[in-house]
Design a protein around this motif. Structure first.
Motif, PDB file in Angstrom:
ATOM      1  N   CYS A  11       0.866  -1.177   0.000  1.00 36.74           N
ATOM      2  CA  CYS A  11       0.000   0.000   0.000  1.00 36.74           C
ATOM      3  C   CYS A  11       0.903   1.227   0.000  1.00 36.74           C
ATOM      4  CB  CYS A  11      -0.902   0.006   1.224  1.00 36.74           C
ATOM      5  SG  CYS A  11      -2.007   1.430   1.268  1.00 36.74           S
ATOM      6  N   LEU A  13      -0.187   4.442  -0.453  1.00 33.54           N
ATOM      7  CA  LEU A  13      -0.905   5.697  -0.226  1.00 33.54           C
ATOM      8  C   LEU A  13      -0.024   6.595   0.645  1.00 33.54           C
ATOM      9  CD1 LEU A  13      -4.338   4.043   0.483  1.00 33.54           C
ATOM     10  CD2 LEU A  13      -3.687   5.289  -1.560  1.00 33.54           C
ATOM     11  N   CYS A  15       0.390   8.154   3.334  1.00 39.65           N
ATOM     12  CA  CYS A  15      -0.187   8.382   4.660  1.00 39.65           C
ATOM     13  C   CYS A  15       0.841   8.565   5.755  1.00 39.65           C
ATOM     14  CB  CYS A  15      -1.083   7.205   5.022  1.00 39.65           C
ATOM     15  SG  CYS A  15      -0.131   5.736   5.432  1.00 39.65           S
ATOM     16  N   SER A  17       2.863   5.768   6.395  1.00 39.64           N
ATOM     17  CA  SER A  17       3.225   4.373   6.642  1.00 39.64           C
ATOM     18  C   SER A  17       3.426   3.679   5.302  1.00 39.64           C
ATOM     19  CB  SER A  17       2.118   3.645   7.410  1.00 39.64           C
ATOM     20  OG  SER A  17       1.957   4.194   8.682  1.00 39.64           O
ATOM     21  N   ARG A  18       3.849   2.454   5.363  1.00 32.22           N
ATOM     22  CA  ARG A  18       3.809   1.545   4.223  1.00 32.22           C
ATOM     23  C   ARG A  18       3.381   0.200   4.807  1.00 32.22           C
ATOM     24  NH1 ARG A  18       4.042   5.040   0.782  1.00 32.22           N
ATOM     25  NH2 ARG A  18       5.964   5.961   0.075  1.00 32.22           N
ATOM     26  N   CYS A  19       2.346  -0.389   4.251  1.00 26.77           N
ATOM     27  CA  CYS A  19       1.851  -1.652   4.798  1.00 26.77           C
ATOM     28  C   CYS A  19       1.854  -2.723   3.731  1.00 26.77           C
ATOM     29  CB  CYS A  19       0.445  -1.489   5.351  1.00 26.77           C
ATOM     30  SG  CYS A  19       0.388  -0.392   6.780  1.00 26.77           S
ATOM     31  N   PRO A  49      -2.403  -3.056   8.449  1.00 28.18           N
ATOM     32  CA  PRO A  49      -2.989  -2.051   7.552  1.00 28.18           C
ATOM     33  C   PRO A  49      -4.255  -1.452   8.128  1.00 28.18           C
ATOM     34  CG  PRO A  49      -3.407  -4.250   6.724  1.00 28.18           C
ATOM     35  CD  PRO A  49      -2.632  -4.419   7.987  1.00 28.18           C
ATOM     36  N   CYS A  50      -4.623  -0.303   7.613  1.00 30.04           N
ATOM     37  CA  CYS A  50      -5.827   0.375   8.091  1.00 30.04           C
ATOM     38  C   CYS A  50      -6.959   0.161   7.093  1.00 30.04           C
ATOM     39  CB  CYS A  50      -5.551   1.855   8.294  1.00 30.04           C
ATOM     40  SG  CYS A  50      -5.426   2.787   6.762  1.00 30.04           S
ATOM     41  N   ARG A  52      -8.105   2.075   4.961  1.00 30.53           N
ATOM     42  CA  ARG A  52      -7.861   2.595   3.612  1.00 30.53           C
ATOM     43  C   ARG A  52      -7.193   1.544   2.730  1.00 30.53           C
ATOM     44  NH1 ARG A  52      -4.970   7.871   5.959  1.00 30.53           N
ATOM     45  NH2 ARG A  52      -4.062   6.212   7.210  1.00 30.53           N
ATOM     46  N   GLY A  53      -6.169   0.900   3.285  1.00 29.50           N
ATOM     47  CA  GLY A  53      -5.487  -0.133   2.511  1.00 29.50           C
ATOM     48  C   GLY A  53      -6.400  -1.307   2.218  1.00 29.50           C
ATOM     49  N   HIS A 188      -2.229   7.214  11.129  1.00 30.41           N
ATOM     50  CA  HIS A 188      -1.267   6.110  10.970  1.00 30.41           C
ATOM     51  C   HIS A 188       0.114   6.569  10.533  1.00 30.41           C
ATOM     52  CE1 HIS A 188      -4.226   2.809  11.443  1.00 30.41           C
ATOM     53  NE2 HIS A 188      -5.036   3.789  11.126  1.00 30.41           N
TER      54      HIS A 188
HETATM   55  S1  SF4 Z   1      -2.867   0.413   4.798  1.00 28.44           S
HETATM   56 FE1  SF4 Z   1      -3.386   2.354   5.747  1.00 28.44          FE
HETATM   57  S2  SF4 Z   1      -1.722   2.741   7.212  1.00 28.44           S
HETATM   58 FE2  SF4 Z   1      -0.998   1.188   5.761  1.00 28.44          FE
HETATM   59  S3  SF4 Z   1       0.071   2.310   4.104  1.00 28.44           S
HETATM   60 FE3  SF4 Z   1      -2.058   2.009   3.433  1.00 28.44          FE
HETATM   61  S4  SF4 Z   1      -3.140   3.856   4.079  1.00 28.44           S
HETATM   62 FE4  SF4 Z   1      -1.202   3.783   5.228  1.00 28.44          FE
END
Ligand code: SF4
Length: 699
Positions: A11, A13, A15, A17-19, A49-50, A52-53, A188
């Motif tokens: 992921c 995005l 934000c 982080s990187r998940c 992950p949150c 969004r991911g 996050h």
């Molecule tokens: S899953 Fe959520 S916390 Fe992880 S990188 Fe994606 S947006 Fe960020």
């Protein structure tokens, strides 16, 4: 029936982080987003992950997705486009570029990249486009940090630069955590921050949330301390006053590790202005009671280790430098620097694994404009020679930059605009050509940690893109061919062979990376500035004295006090805009990414938070339509009447897309319609300093 495949992807995005995620694919179709089955331990959990991911599936098929190159056939912003073949689109752009190059007018092209759209790290977004223009010629770029400029300035002046932050796992050892303008449960910043705070609390730590809003991070906290936006340096000063006058300052640490406390002490005691910075003085400014401030100060000074963990909101105010400097000063006064479970409250980047990116060509930029206020320069006619073309990659710039209407007006002054994006964003609506880009799931890329960890991800292509979407690298490769430097740009490689070439320069286990999707480097958790604390002579900072410098003469060059004094922010004259507006990140978007994800917008509809008292005074009931007006524009949204925001402050989370109604008023809830191009003294973004009025609207 074909087997179900589980393909790891990252992921990306923007934000903080990187998940790691897993695409579950059946017959080439994405049927589920999953997480890898890894072992958990309290100090080394999975990269959790949150929401969004996990909602990637709806993002891939979003209604706003672009599948083919689009050429504008109506007025800018009208949304009237016609599909055209790739060859035609690329020929048109190459022709424009060639025409500029023939006139040696490269600098008439403005190249914009950045946060606000989905971007990989290896070959996508800015990486691919900067490489392209470094071969093409000296263009105009936007520069500046839209996220943490003031925190970076404070770190530079006081610490000699960004110092690698403590690993988030060290939060488990904190006995007190001040979440100051920080909302890890929703934003996050750094994977698993909320997980570690919850773990610290399980072990007996107290957690205090200092924020104008009772955010979802309050679930991690024992206490909520509401504070007026832009007054953080005043609260810090009053806490420091209590520490100083009650003999709670760690003088040994100040004497051995810092320089310049005396002028801050003079400020606290009112030696120059006759005003001691007492909790009573601060109460009138911050809205925090004197009793609470006194208690906070005593607790922060006496409980060790204590971690002051600020978010980036306080430093996104008009004098954000002062908040960021005040946090570092407080950490020094309490002696929590270099302690496991403590912290100096710096920018907090750790730095990712060492991995070369795509090499650059011979040209650097010819000139740069501020990423915050470039539109002001264009509109004032100060960009000479003027811009003739804008090339926008991975950036929904009109949404993510203060004063959306000014950004639109500036873009309209530029003769020809190209946008690369997976979605028909508000910025894409003002383009002459929109080129469809693949998302995370539809391309192969290498991705490093965002900044807090040291992970390397291999994000494999899991599914085919819709229609004809391509990667940024693919597009620039073909443009480079047309312009005569194809070989120099690609070196004969596609993305997959670049991955192998870059990894071949490292000692990383390539096969393990591709199989697992992730390599993690996590030994004993790092403690920020531990070496410096242990022996400041042997491990000096990169400041003139080698110590933490609490007095900064360079600040005066920008009209700022030499120490972390509170600088008041005056509301606009005339009283027309009595409410302070904050525009924080949302749990359902990452900047403006994900505004196109319908699942997420259902989770948290875009509404303006307004306290019950402010709502009643204006005859506003929950879910009423209201118009929010600032000196820069008006937004029409529904009201969220709540006790979760302090009176006098309203909140419209940033990132919702600009969608003007028939009367031109934004009905998408785009927060930057309401923010101004005014910057902090050192040029930082000041989007949390905005003043508005809210009134009921018929809609
Ligand atoms: S899953 Fe959520 S916390 Fe992880 S990188 Fe994606 S947006 Fe960020």
């Amino acid at each position: 029936m074909s087997p179900i495949e589980r393909i790891p992807f990252t992921c990306t995005l923007d934000c903080g982080s990187r998940c790691e995620l897993v695409a579950v694919v059946e017959d080439g179709r994405l049927v589920r987003i999953d997480t890898p089955p890894r072992e958990d331990s309290p100090e080394r959990p999975r990269l959790i992950p949150c929401v969004r991911g996990r909602a990637h599936r709806a993002l891939v098929n979003a209604r706003e997705r672009v599948g083919t190159p689009l050429k504008r056939i109506g007025p800018r912003g009208s949304g009237r486009f016609a599909p055209i073949p790739w060859e035609e689109a690329l020929d048109e752009i190459a022709g424009r570029l060639q025409e500029l190059a023939t006139r040696q007018a490269h600098r008439a092209l403005l190249h914009i990249t950045g946060a606000g759209a989905i971007s990989g790290r290896g070959f996508s977004g800015a990486s691919a486009s900067h490489r392209f223009f470094s071969f093409w010629g000296p263009v105009t770029v936007t520069v500046g940090n839209m996220s943490n400029h003031c925190a970076g300035v404070a770190a530079q002046w006081m610490l000699g630069g960004q110092v690698p932050s403590s690993d988030r796992a060290t939060l488990l050892d904190a006995r007190l955590i001040l979440l100051w303008g920080n909302n890890p449960a929703e934003t996050h910043m750094a994977p698993n921050t909320a997980h570690f705070i919850a773990g610290a609390r399980d072990r007996g730590a107290r957690v205090i949330l200092i924020d104008p809003r009772y955010t979802d991070s309050a679930i991690l906290a024992d206490e909520w301390v509401p504070i007026r936006p832009g007054t953080d340096a005043a609260l810090a000063a009053a806490m420091a006053y209590v520490m100083e006058t009650e003999g709670l300052v760690d003088r040994a640490f100040l004497e051995t590790h810092t320089l310049g406390y005396a002028p801050y002490r003079d400020y606290l005691l009112g030696a120059r202005d006759g005003q001691p910075k007492t909790p009573q003085w601060a109460e009138a400014i911050t809205g925090v009671s004197a009793e609470t401030t006194t208690r906070l100060a005593r607790e922060y000074a006496t409980v060790k280790p204590a971690c002051l963990l600020p978010g980036w909101g306080p430093q996104r105010t008009l004098y954000g430098e002062q908040a960021a400097r005040a946090f570092i000063t407080l950490a020094c006064m309490s002696g929590n620097v270099g302690l496991r479970g403590g912290g100096v409250a710096s920018v907090g980047m750790r730095g990712g694994p060492s991995l070369a990116g795509l090499p650059r060509g011979p040209w650097g930029p010819a000139r740069s404009l501020s990423a915050v206020s470039w539109a002001a320069e264009v509109l004032a006619g100060r960009v000479r020679p003027p811009l003739e073309m804008a090339y926008i990659v991975a950036s929904n710039v009109i949404n993510r930059t203060p004063n959306t209407l000014a950004n639109i007006a500036a873009l309209e002054r530029i003769g020809y605009v190209v946008v690369h994006d997976p979605y028909l964003t508000p910025t894409a609506l003002y383009a002459d050509l929109v080129l469809p880009i693949r998302t995370d799931l539809e391309r192969t890329d290498l991705v490093t940690s965002w900044g807090h960890d040291q992970h390397l991800f291999y994000s494999a292509q899991a599914i085919s893109p819709p229609d004809e979407a391509q990667t940024d690298y693919w597009i620039f490769s073909r443009l480079a061919e047309r312009l005569g430097f194809g070989r120099a740009y690609t070196q004969g490689r596609d993305e997959a062979t670049w991955v192998d070439a870059l990894l071949a320069q490292t000692a990383f286990d390539r096969e393990a990376l591709k199989r697992e999707g992730l390599l993690r480097w996590e030994g004993e958790p790092r403690v920020e500035l531990a070496d410096f604390r242990a022996d400041p002579q042997a491990h000096p900072l990169d400041t003139p004295s080698g110590r933490i410098e609490l007095a900064n003469p360079q600040a005066t060059l920008y009209g700022l006090p030499i120490v972390a004094e509170y600088v008041p922010i005056a509301p606009p004259a005339g009283g027309r805009y009595p409410l302070q507006l904050i525009t924080p990140h949302s749990e359902v978007r990452s900047n403006s990414c994900l505004a196109a994800n319908p699942w997420l917008q259902e989770v948290e509809p875009q509404e303006i938070w307004i306290n019950r008292l402010d709502a009643e005074a204006r005859g506003i009931s929950p879910r009423d339509w209201v118009e929010v007006t600032s000196p820069t524009g008006t937004v029409r949204v529904r009201a969220k009447v709540t006790e979760r925001i302090m009176p006098g402050v309203v909140c419209l989370p940033e990132g919702a897309w600009f969608r003007p109604g028939a009367d031109g008023v934004d009905e998408g809830g785009c927060a930057n319609v309401l923010t101004s191009l005014q910057t902090t003294p050192t040029g930082g973004v000041a989007t949390h300093t905005a003043w508005v009025e809210v009134k009921r609207s018929a809609r």
